[in-house]
Enzyme design. Structure first.
Site, PDB file in Angstrom:
ATOM      1  N   THR A  61       0.793  -1.232   0.000  1.00  0.00           N
ATOM      2  CA  THR A  61       0.000   0.000   0.000  1.00  0.00           C
ATOM      3  C   THR A  61       0.832   1.293   0.000  1.00  0.00           C
ATOM      4  OG1 THR A  61      -0.435  -0.262   2.370  1.00  0.00           O
ATOM      5  CG2 THR A  61      -2.134  -1.032   0.860  1.00  0.00           C
TER       6      THR A  61
ATOM      7  N   HIS B 159      -5.217  -4.874 -17.711  1.00  0.00           N
ATOM      8  CA  HIS B 159      -4.815  -4.425 -16.372  1.00  0.00           C
ATOM      9  C   HIS B 159      -5.845  -3.416 -15.894  1.00  0.00           C
ATOM     10  CE1 HIS B 159      -0.877  -6.470 -16.485  1.00  0.00           C
ATOM     11  NE2 HIS B 159      -1.130  -6.414 -17.785  1.00  0.00           N
TER      12      HIS B 159
ATOM     13  N   ARG C 213     -15.256   6.161 -32.780  1.00  0.00           N
ATOM     14  CA  ARG C 213     -16.648   6.482 -33.097  1.00  0.00           C
ATOM     15  C   ARG C 213     -16.747   7.988 -33.396  1.00  0.00           C
ATOM     16  NH1 ARG C 213     -20.778   4.990 -28.664  1.00  0.00           N
ATOM     17  NH2 ARG C 213     -22.245   4.962 -30.415  1.00  0.00           N
TER      18      ARG C 213
ATOM     19  N   HIS D 198       2.323   0.798  -7.273  1.00  0.00           N
ATOM     20  CA  HIS D 198       2.217  -0.635  -6.973  1.00  0.00           C
ATOM     21  C   HIS D 198       1.665  -1.400  -8.170  1.00  0.00           C
ATOM     22  CE1 HIS D 198       0.970  -4.462  -5.359  1.00  0.00           C
ATOM     23  NE2 HIS D 198      -0.296  -4.139  -5.388  1.00  0.00           N
TER      24      HIS D 198
ATOM     25  N   ARG E 194       4.723  -7.651 -17.922  1.00  0.00           N
ATOM     26  CA  ARG E 194       4.879  -7.245 -19.319  1.00  0.00           C
ATOM     27  C   ARG E 194       6.316  -6.932 -19.715  1.00  0.00           C
ATOM     28  NH1 ARG E 194       0.280  -9.384 -21.449  1.00  0.00           N
ATOM     29  NH2 ARG E 194      -1.547  -8.643 -20.292  1.00  0.00           N
TER      30      ARG E 194
END
Ligand SMILES: Cc1cc2nc3c(=O)[nH]c(=O)nc-3n(C[C@H](O)[C@H](O)[C@H](O)COP(=O)(O)OP(=O)(O)OC[C@H]3O[C@@H](n4cnc5c(N)ncnc54)[C@H](O)[C@@H]3O)c2cc1C
Ligand SMILES: Cc1cc2nc3c(=O)[nH]c(=O)nc-3n(C[C@H](O)[C@H](O)[C@H](O)COP(=O)(O)OP(=O)(O)OC[C@H]3O[C@@H](n4cnc5c(N)ncnc54)[C@H](O)[C@@H]3O)c2cc1C
Ligand SMILES: Cc1cc2nc3c(=O)[nH]c(=O)nc-3n(C[C@H](O)[C@H](O)[C@H](O)COP(=O)(O)OP(=O)(O)OC[C@H]3O[C@@H](n4cnc5c(N)ncnc54)[C@H](O)[C@@H]3O)c2cc1C
Ligand SMILES: Cc1cc2nc3c(=O)[nH]c(=O)nc-3n(C[C@H](O)[C@H](O)[C@H](O)COP(=O)(O)OP(=O)(O)OC[C@H]3O[C@@H](n4cnc5c(N)ncnc54)[C@H](O)[C@@H]3O)c2cc1C
Lengths: 235, 235, 235, 235
Positions: B55, B79, B90, B180, B189
């Protein structure tokens, strides 16, 4: 049983947890004696919906198996409060299945709404568009297969070959979500601002949900889909 | 300043909040007197990383502007612990920019790893693949423009026309995440199991992070990237 | 059937969705043909756990009814990836039930671990502590009732009166979570660094999970609970 | 500069990222050309708020340092979309600071609203309640210190001793959240259904936000705080 959507897609219920009474059960633990004055379950569910007491709706969960075009999947996946496992085009070869709009869905760009559709295309223009979509999809898939082929050559990696495929190819996934966040999804995606091709999935899911949790769905329809938010100034 | 990635992509830092000392500040409020024995900031940060006290790392936040091919965006968006605003096809017309792999990235399917790449393609096979990717992308974009065109016809809605575009077209977005969850993203990744085309973005971000929060990045590199998890049986 | 925990607490399974085969089902849609070489389900589940492929574990969901002291609830609720409905002390009156540690749990502050316990208190000191805890809890509850009472007075609002109650009073909630995030909870809370009073809940849940999804639990135990993370420098 | 709240609490801004123009910047990347017709930033922000386009608001982030009674913290922490580091009563000793309501806040239980307050308590009843709250808090804290003391005894572990402290003791934390989820928090907690003691914190934060992002705050106030949701039936 799968609900068919678009030309090759579907929504199929794999599993669910809880029902209307699970919402009530959770609300009664929360609100304890405080809920006694709301004597019946339907009334309590309406009360929770009206006052945005959303956590009891999180006590229900549903898991769907969905087959959908990639450009729809790209909109859908933006809803982060769900669990997803998608078919992988790195591991496996995609099938030759593309979404080709039905003629009545071939719409022009809206002139008044920047993100919407206007009139249906007619005659030659419509024919030309359909012809492009079909032949480009077919050719892209032929090339996909040729690049992958290991006959007389090494064969391109699947994770690379798929980059040639257009966004109307179909993919599939398992999608699991709680009822509160599903309602949030439905509010945004069964709405008239949503693109038609995702709206038909949302509509199919609405039917599933109405069967599964009829009281919660009725409250949702009344307060969220049919309702309106007025600003302080408007009031 | 943008960090260039692939042939047309980039990663650009838009803004950030906090730095190494913000992690320490949060940890010291949590652990109060308990952190006094760890005298220096770097040691405390290493301690937090080693013991999965995650945290305090959430107290730092970074916002990036990224331009990337759609098939990379499809992996990235999985993620969920991030904030995203993507360019909309659009509302707007996409640019004519496609990812075409550099020759040394044109790899064959791995024969030992179902999701990976093997040897680089050679000679004619490589040339054929490049030719397919380029000409299909070009044709798809020409057709995209023709379908959209309002000269002498209504012009197909943008939200429909884009379905013809292949997955190597570029898109862009703002992407904001806490440190984090960024480390979690980078662990997955910047890893050798990730596809090369997303890994280069992760590598570029690693450099950004190493500059931004050097102590946290060093701890991450040591415990997460360079580390190993052993099973109880293995121990 | 409820699993008893501490002096008045419990963990009770209300409902669950999925099992070991639901994890496999989701993994096989993701990894498609790629998983064929892992012939059996148990092997596939171990593979997923070892490589941090966590999303298939999110396909299982469990709902628990838990009764627990407030100071334990304060630690538990920090796990944000769950759905919760707690008994409300604004709506309802709390019961006269307090956690009083068993004598062997009355431990001194650890002298080496700032957040831990040391030796068990002995003799008079232990007796004095127990006496304080019991009498303060009893008095606080008497005062709670006196303040609430509407006999001969207005009676203080419940939402105010409860502020006088100590943190060892019991509360209860419905708590629903997916299996991946439950494992994350268990890794942190069944761990020796966790406070004993939450650890016993985690231990009870471990038993529930081992029954429910035996293969997933075995993999978790081996790779997460029994495993170890080594830093790059250590390797 | 800290904003004082209740008798010993405060809200203090530690850091923030972004402002009104960051919302606009993100919306313009998303909506591209589509936003051109909304010529000014304020109008665009109002448009986003009215149509529940919430992701551009996630592009702003704020970090607060808050001191608050434990029973308020218990309500606050239920908002999961935030990052938190709280002062630990396992590591550190809590200060002797308790929330004692101002006389005009000593309200009776509402007879019409199960979760609310009615008339202010008067005379002797009020005095009795204040006396109970003060003396119980004082005694609990004396006992806390006695149990912890290592003079002539081992001293109870901090993680155990704190269980004797009532819910009006103060704690503190760092709390970091994006603007969309902060608005969601404020809508629920600056609302008349929220308990007074959390509402005053929400009110203090409203002032902070109005200073920080004036256009976004004005839109929020108009559409969320001042607005109303009507059901389909009501319409
Ligand atoms: C090499 C590789 C191969 C992959 N192959 C596939 C594949 O074949 N098919 C496929 O579908 N995906 C695949 N993925 C994607 C993978 O399944 C994850 O979706 C992705 O890595 C994001 O990880 P995450 O969920 O931990 O991250 P985030 O979504 O950022 O989540 C971080 C953590 O937050 C918590 N969390 C966040 N949101 C939620 C939520 N809504 N509910 C519960 N918990 C939440 C969880 O604890 C989670 O671990 C692959 C990924 C990699 C790296
Ligand atoms: C008509 C329409 C047009 C759109 N146009 C665009 C566009 O042009 N560009 C674009 O980028 N997107 C566009 N979107 C997508 C939109 O921005 C949202 O991403 C999508 O609707 C999902 O909504 P959500 O974030 O509320 O849902 P979820 O992700 O399911 O989240 C639900 C709620 O959970 C909380 N939450 C979940 N995850 C997080 C997190 N990681 N951090 C903080 N809070 C979290 C938030 O409170 C959120 O509101 C459009 C959507 C619609 C319906
Ligand atoms: C007046 C009032 C009375 C209340 N009474 C009670 C009570 O009696 N009992 C009780 O238990 N609570 C009670 N609450 C708390 C309430 O149930 C919510 O927990 C709290 O308001 C936080 O709201 P939230 O979940 O929308 O916010 P957040 O947790 O910040 O979430 C925002 C949104 O993000 C998404 N989200 C975030 N995390 C998750 C996740 N893990 N899974 C799925 N979606 C997620 C959801 O879409 C959610 O709506 C009360 C609240 C108020 C304001
Ligand atoms: C031994 C021990 C000591 C502790 N001491 C302290 C202390 O002194 N002070 C203190 O404050 N806490 C303390 N904690 C609590 C700790 O900081 C975490 O809050 C708690 O362990 C929950 O972990 P989590 O955040 O990973 O879990 P979850 O909240 O369940 O989250 C799981 C994952 O989902 C993602 N996620 C979920 N929600 C969000 C979100 N809103 N934003 C971003 N990502 C999200 C993250 O990737 C996260 O790792 C302690 C915990 C333990 C086990």
């Amino acid at each position: 049983r799968a609900h068919e959507v678009l030309d090759h897609g579907f929504v199929r219920v794999v599993d669910y947890m809880g029902d209307d009474s699970a919402i009530v059960q959770a609300a009664r633990v929360s609100y304890g004696a405080g809920t006694k004055h709301v004597s019946n379950d339907e009334g309590l569910i309406r009360y929770l919906m009206r006052h945005w007491h959303s956590t009891p709706f999180e006590m229900c969960e549903i898991k769907l198996h969905v087959k959908l075009p990639v450009f729809v999947a790209r909109q859908w996946i933006r809803h982060r409060t769900a669990n997803v496992n998608e078919y992988s085009a790195r591991y496996s070869i995609l099938d030759r299945e593309f979404y080709i709009p039905a003629p009545e869905q071939l719409a022009a760009q809206s002139t008044i709404n920047n993100q919407g559709r206007g009139e249906t295309l007619q005659g030659e223009e419509a024919a030309r568009v359909l012809e492009i979509l079909k032949s480009d999809a077919g050719r892209a898939y032929d090339h996909y297969e040729q690049m992958l082929s290991q006959e007389g050559q090494s064969g391109l990696a699947r994770e690379l070959a798929r980059m040639n495929l257009p966004a109307n190819i179909y993919t599939q996934w398992y999608w699991k979500v709680d009822l509160h966040n599903l309602f949030h999804f439905l509010r945004l995606r069964a709405d008239s601002h949503a693109q038609y091709e995702i709206r038909v999935y949302a509509d199919a899911i609405c039917k599933v949900v109405a069967d599964w949790v009829p009281a919660a769905y009725a409250a949702f329809e009344d307060y969220r889909m049919g309702g309106a938010t007025l600003s302080g100034k408007a009031l």
